[in-house]
Scaffold this active site. Structure first.
Site, short mmCIF file in Angstrom:
data_model
loop_
_atom_site.label_atom_id
_atom_site.label_comp_id
_atom_site.label_asym_id
_atom_site.label_seq_id
_atom_site.Cartn_x
_atom_site.Cartn_y
_atom_site.Cartn_z
N GLU A 12 -27.22 12.86 2.94
CA GLU A 12 -28.11 12.47 1.85
C GLU A 12 -29.08 13.59 1.46
O GLU A 12 -29.52 13.65 0.32
CB GLU A 12 -28.87 11.19 2.23
CG GLU A 12 -27.92 9.99 2.31
CD GLU A 12 -28.56 8.71 2.82
OE1 GLU A 12 -28.12 7.63 2.39
OE2 GLU A 12 -29.47 8.76 3.67
N GLY A 78 -25.50 -0.41 -0.43
CA GLY A 78 -24.46 -1.39 -0.73
C GLY A 78 -24.89 -2.20 -1.94
O GLY A 78 -26.05 -2.56 -2.07
N ILE A 152 -24.37 -4.23 6.33
CA ILE A 152 -23.86 -5.52 5.84
C ILE A 152 -22.42 -5.37 5.35
O ILE A 152 -22.14 -4.56 4.46
CB ILE A 152 -24.75 -6.07 4.71
CG1 ILE A 152 -26.23 -6.13 5.13
CG2 ILE A 152 -24.25 -7.45 4.26
CD1 ILE A 152 -26.57 -7.04 6.27
N MET A 172 -30.92 0.37 4.58
CA MET A 172 -31.50 0.21 5.91
C MET A 172 -32.82 0.97 6.12
O MET A 172 -33.29 1.05 7.25
CB MET A 172 -30.47 0.62 6.98
CG MET A 172 -29.18 -0.20 6.88
SD MET A 172 -27.89 0.26 8.05
CE MET A 172 -28.58 -0.30 9.59
N GLU A 173 -33.40 1.50 5.04
CA GLU A 173 -34.65 2.28 5.21
C GLU A 173 -35.72 2.07 4.14
O GLU A 173 -36.91 2.32 4.41
CB GLU A 173 -34.34 3.81 5.24
CG GLU A 173 -33.45 4.26 6.37
CD GLU A 173 -31.97 4.08 6.08
OE1 GLU A 173 -31.60 3.94 4.88
OE2 GLU A 173 -31.17 4.04 7.03
N ASP A 196 -20.71 1.16 -1.55
CA ASP A 196 -19.85 0.03 -1.16
C ASP A 196 -20.46 -1.25 -1.70
O ASP A 196 -21.54 -1.21 -2.29
CB ASP A 196 -19.72 -0.04 0.38
CG ASP A 196 -21.09 -0.23 1.04
OD1 ASP A 196 -21.71 0.78 1.39
OD2 ASP A 196 -21.55 -1.38 1.13
N1 ADE Z 1 -26.01 1.48 3.02
C1 ADE Z 1 -24.91 1.64 2.27
N2 ADE Z 1 -24.10 0.57 2.36
C2 ADE Z 1 -24.73 -0.31 3.19
C3 ADE Z 1 -24.40 -1.59 3.68
N3 ADE Z 1 -23.27 -2.21 3.34
N4 ADE Z 1 -25.28 -2.19 4.53
C4 ADE Z 1 -26.43 -1.57 4.88
N5 ADE Z 1 -26.78 -0.36 4.45
C5 ADE Z 1 -25.95 0.26 3.61
#
Ligand code: ADE
Length: 231
Positions: A12, A78, A152, A172-173, A196
């Site tokens: 990143e 995501g 997730i 996640m941050e 995703d």
């Molecule tokens: N970052 C990118 N995709 C993610 C996902 N599916 N869950 C959590 N953090 C992510």
């Protein structure tokens, strides 16, 4: 002006580091911080490692130890909103912690006493992102980002996050970084490109698209920094 530029993973921040001059590596609190110059601006770049705890530590260090007065985050997320496709950009309007749960005591999801469910992003930086998007001729979605210490990959958990937080994307941050910046009164901006859809294919898609989507986000962030540098 001294700008903190953060990601969670090496992929990143790698495209950001390539654009900087006079890069000096400083080791602090078991992490690497890269002090550098971009045009006339001082910047500090770091990737925190994944999750709310490491990102809290890094954001706090960037602001308190390195005295940054603005924080920009770049990375991947995501998709929760089904209109978002891989590679699309999302700017956080506000962020919440989807895994913070003391609902047993009658509180809403994402809330603890003396906190708030959402932390709002800086309006000026969001407005600047709209100018940059229009100059680049691309669509950038402003939306709600939900953060938690879980990757997730389940329609069920994604559905819960969509319903409970009206989230457009998850990662996640972001919310932990937002809490730090809000507490210290420092303007922040969280940018994510979709890697995703947080569904059963998420693990596979993430591995395939993390690098390309991270580059999309970093490229856009550099355009914003160009503007901040007065270019
Ligand atoms: N970052 C990118 N995709 C993610 C996902 N599916 N869950 C959590 N953090 C992510």
């Amino acid at each position: 002006m001294k700008i903190a530029i953060m990601g969670a993973m090496p992929e990143e921040v790698a495209p950001i580091l390539e654009s900087l001059d006079d890069v000096v590596e400083v080791n602090y609190a078991k992490n690497k911080y890269f002090k550098a110059k971009y045009k006339d601006i001082d910047v500090v770049v770091a990737y925190s490692k994944i999750g709310k705890v490491f990102s809290t530590l890094t954001a706090s260090t960037m602001l308190q130890m390195f005295a940054c007065d603005m924080l920009l985050f770049t990375g991947v997320a995501g998709a929760v909103n089904s209109k978002l496709q891989i590679g699309d950009l999302v700017v956080a309007s506000k962020l919440a912690q989807h895994d913070l749960d003391i609902t047993i005591f009658g509180h809403p999801h994402g809330y603890v006493p003396e906190g708030s469910v959402y932390v709002e992003s800086d309006r000026d930086l969001t407005a600047l992102s709209k100018i940059v998007a229009s100059e680049m001729g691309i669509d950038v979605k402003e939306g709600i980002i939900a953060t938690g210490d879980q990757f997730i990959a389940s329609e069920e958990r994604k559905g819960f996050i969509a319903e409970t937080f009206k989230a457009d994307a998850l990662e996640m941050e972001g919310a932990s970084v937002a809490v730090v910046c809000d507490a210290l009164g420092v303007p922040f901006f969280i940018l994510r490109s979709i890697s995703d859809s947080a569904d059963m294919d998420a693990g596979f898609n993430f591995e395939e698209f993390v690098e390309s989507s991270a580059k999309v986000s970093a490229k856009f962030l550099m355009k914003m920094i160009d503007k901040l540098a007065g270019a």
